[in-house]
Design an enzyme around this catalytic site. Structure first.
Site, PDB file in Angstrom:
ATOM      1  N   GLU A  63       0.812  -1.225   0.000  1.00 45.57           N
ATOM      2  CA  GLU A  63       0.000   0.000   0.000  1.00 45.57           C
ATOM      3  C   GLU A  63       0.844   1.272   0.000  1.00 45.57           C
ATOM      4  O   GLU A  63       0.298   2.380  -0.115  1.00 45.57           O
ATOM      5  CB  GLU A  63      -0.928   0.007   1.217  1.00 45.57           C
ATOM      6  CG  GLU A  63      -2.129  -0.923   1.090  1.00 45.57           C
ATOM      7  CD  GLU A  63      -1.744  -2.392   1.224  1.00 45.57           C
ATOM      8  OE1 GLU A  63      -0.881  -2.733   2.067  1.00 45.57           O
ATOM      9  OE2 GLU A  63      -2.299  -3.212   0.463  1.00 45.57           O
ATOM     10  N   SER A  90       7.643 -18.391   2.345  1.00 42.85           N
ATOM     11  CA  SER A  90       7.880 -19.647   1.602  1.00 42.85           C
ATOM     12  C   SER A  90       7.287 -19.604   0.193  1.00 42.85           C
ATOM     13  O   SER A  90       7.357 -20.570  -0.561  1.00 42.85           O
ATOM     14  CB  SER A  90       7.249 -20.819   2.372  1.00 42.85           C
ATOM     15  OG  SER A  90       5.871 -20.534   2.576  1.00 42.85           O
ATOM     16  N   HIS A  93       5.277 -14.504  -3.011  1.00 48.75           N
ATOM     17  CA  HIS A  93       4.579 -13.249  -2.630  1.00 48.75           C
ATOM     18  C   HIS A  93       5.587 -12.114  -2.429  1.00 48.75           C
ATOM     19  O   HIS A  93       5.419 -11.004  -2.914  1.00 48.75           O
ATOM     20  CB  HIS A  93       3.805 -13.526  -1.337  1.00 48.75           C
ATOM     21  CG  HIS A  93       2.800 -12.501  -0.995  1.00 48.75           C
ATOM     22  ND1 HIS A  93       2.529 -12.155   0.311  1.00 48.75           N
ATOM     23  CD2 HIS A  93       1.995 -11.737  -1.754  1.00 48.75           C
ATOM     24  CE1 HIS A  93       1.597 -11.225   0.331  1.00 48.75           C
ATOM     25  NE2 HIS A  93       1.260 -10.960  -0.904  1.00 48.75           N
ATOM     26  N   ARG A 132      19.215  -4.245  10.341  1.00 44.21           N
ATOM     27  CA  ARG A 132      19.106  -2.977   9.604  1.00 44.21           C
ATOM     28  C   ARG A 132      18.239  -1.941  10.296  1.00 44.21           C
ATOM     29  O   ARG A 132      18.194  -0.789   9.898  1.00 44.21           O
ATOM     30  CB  ARG A 132      18.637  -3.271   8.175  1.00 44.21           C
ATOM     31  CG  ARG A 132      19.749  -3.864   7.319  1.00 44.21           C
ATOM     32  CD  ARG A 132      19.235  -4.739   6.186  1.00 44.21           C
ATOM     33  NE  ARG A 132      20.367  -5.307   5.431  1.00 44.21           N
ATOM     34  CZ  ARG A 132      21.082  -6.337   5.848  1.00 44.21           C
ATOM     35  NH1 ARG A 132      20.819  -6.927   7.031  1.00 44.21           N
ATOM     36  NH2 ARG A 132      22.099  -6.795   5.142  1.00 44.21           N
TER      37      ARG A 132
HETATM   38  O1  LIG Z   1       4.752  -4.974   4.648  1.00 50.43           O
HETATM   39  C1  LIG Z   1       4.665  -6.178   4.417  1.00 50.43           C
HETATM   40  N1  LIG Z   1       3.544  -6.670   3.824  1.00 50.43           N
HETATM   41  C2  LIG Z   1       3.420  -7.990   3.555  1.00 50.43           C
HETATM   42  N2  LIG Z   1       2.280  -8.435   2.995  1.00 50.43           N
HETATM   43  C3  LIG Z   1       1.063  -7.626   2.956  1.00 50.43           C
HETATM   44  C4  LIG Z   1       1.009  -6.717   1.715  1.00 50.43           C
HETATM   45  O2  LIG Z   1       1.985  -5.681   1.819  1.00 50.43           O
HETATM   46  C5  LIG Z   1      -0.368  -6.071   1.623  1.00 50.43           C
HETATM   47  O3  LIG Z   1      -0.608  -5.284   2.768  1.00 50.43           O
HETATM   48  C6  LIG Z   1      -1.487  -7.110   1.465  1.00 50.43           C
HETATM   49  O4  LIG Z   1      -1.146  -8.006   0.409  1.00 50.43           O
HETATM   50  C7  LIG Z   1      -2.829  -6.452   1.167  1.00 50.43           C
HETATM   51  O5  LIG Z   1      -2.738  -5.683  -0.016  1.00 50.43           O
HETATM   52  C8  LIG Z   1       4.485  -8.873   3.858  1.00 50.43           C
HETATM   53  N3  LIG Z   1       4.431 -10.271   3.562  1.00 50.43           N
HETATM   54  O6  LIG Z   1       3.418 -10.776   3.004  1.00 50.43           O
HETATM   55  O7  LIG Z   1       5.401 -11.011   3.874  1.00 50.43           O
HETATM   56  C9  LIG Z   1       5.663  -8.334   4.473  1.00 50.43           C
HETATM   57  O8  LIG Z   1       6.645  -9.050   4.787  1.00 50.43           O
HETATM   58  N4  LIG Z   1       5.700  -7.012   4.723  1.00 50.43           N
END
Ligand SMILES: O=c1[nH]c(NC[C@H](O)[C@H](O)[C@H](O)CO)c([N+](=O)[O-])c(=O)[nH]1
Length: 159
Positions: A63, A90, A93, A132
């Protein structure tokens, strides 16, 4: 601790007249909060006024690009630091979000004609992210780099 990583800020800049937006994701919150703290600490070191640091949050890193664009339009800021932390799981995504978010944040700068700092950690392990954010030992807080970068980019290039 001197700001390293992105290279020392190029000279000294006075951020007292600039407005900075920070948009942060809420995934991996402990890491995000440390990065946001580091960015704010550095912004204040370069005289950015507290009232000129506008902070908003979004659910996740995906977002960040849209909210960054909204931040420019809604708050009349000179620069935005989107802050997120992506940690590989895993599935694929992680790769898709990293690619989409990084390329869109880059493009946004040329659409808005203002700097967007890349404040998204893209880590293969949680330990990499903790380091980090200076929560685990071994590295400096990368949020400090992003704050310093924001000040330099506005002071040096604001039209
Ligand atoms: O900020 C993150 N969003 C993540 N997923 C959510 C994504 O950014 C969206 O908020 C979601 O897909 C809804 O649009 C992450 N993983 O899935 O691992 C992550 O590690 N960090």
């Amino acid at each position: 601790m001197a700001v390293k990583g992105l290279g020392e800020i190029d000279g000294t800049y006075d951020g007292s007249q600039i407005r900075v937006g920070i948009v942060h994701a809420r995934w991996n919150r402990e890491i995000i909060d440390a990065l946001v703290y580091g960015a704010i600490k550095q912004l204040k070191k370069y005289n950015v006024k507290e009232e000129n640091i506008i902070i908003e949050s979004v659910p996740g890193a995906y977002e960040l690009p849209f909210a960054t664009k909204c931040m420019f339009n809604k708050h009349n800021v000179d620069v935005v630091i989107p802050i997120g932390c992506l940690i590989k799981g895993s599935t694929m995504h992680f790769e898709y979000i990293c690619d989409a978010v990084s390329s869109q944040l880059m493009k946004l700068q040329f659409e808005i004609n203002k700097p967007v700092i890349f404040g998204v950690l893209t880590c293969l392990t949680e330990e990499q992210a903790l380091q980090r954010a200076a929560i685990s030992p071994g590295m400096h807080n990368h949020g400090e780099d992003w704050g310093a970068c924001a000040v330099e980019m506005v002071c040096k290039w604001k039209g």
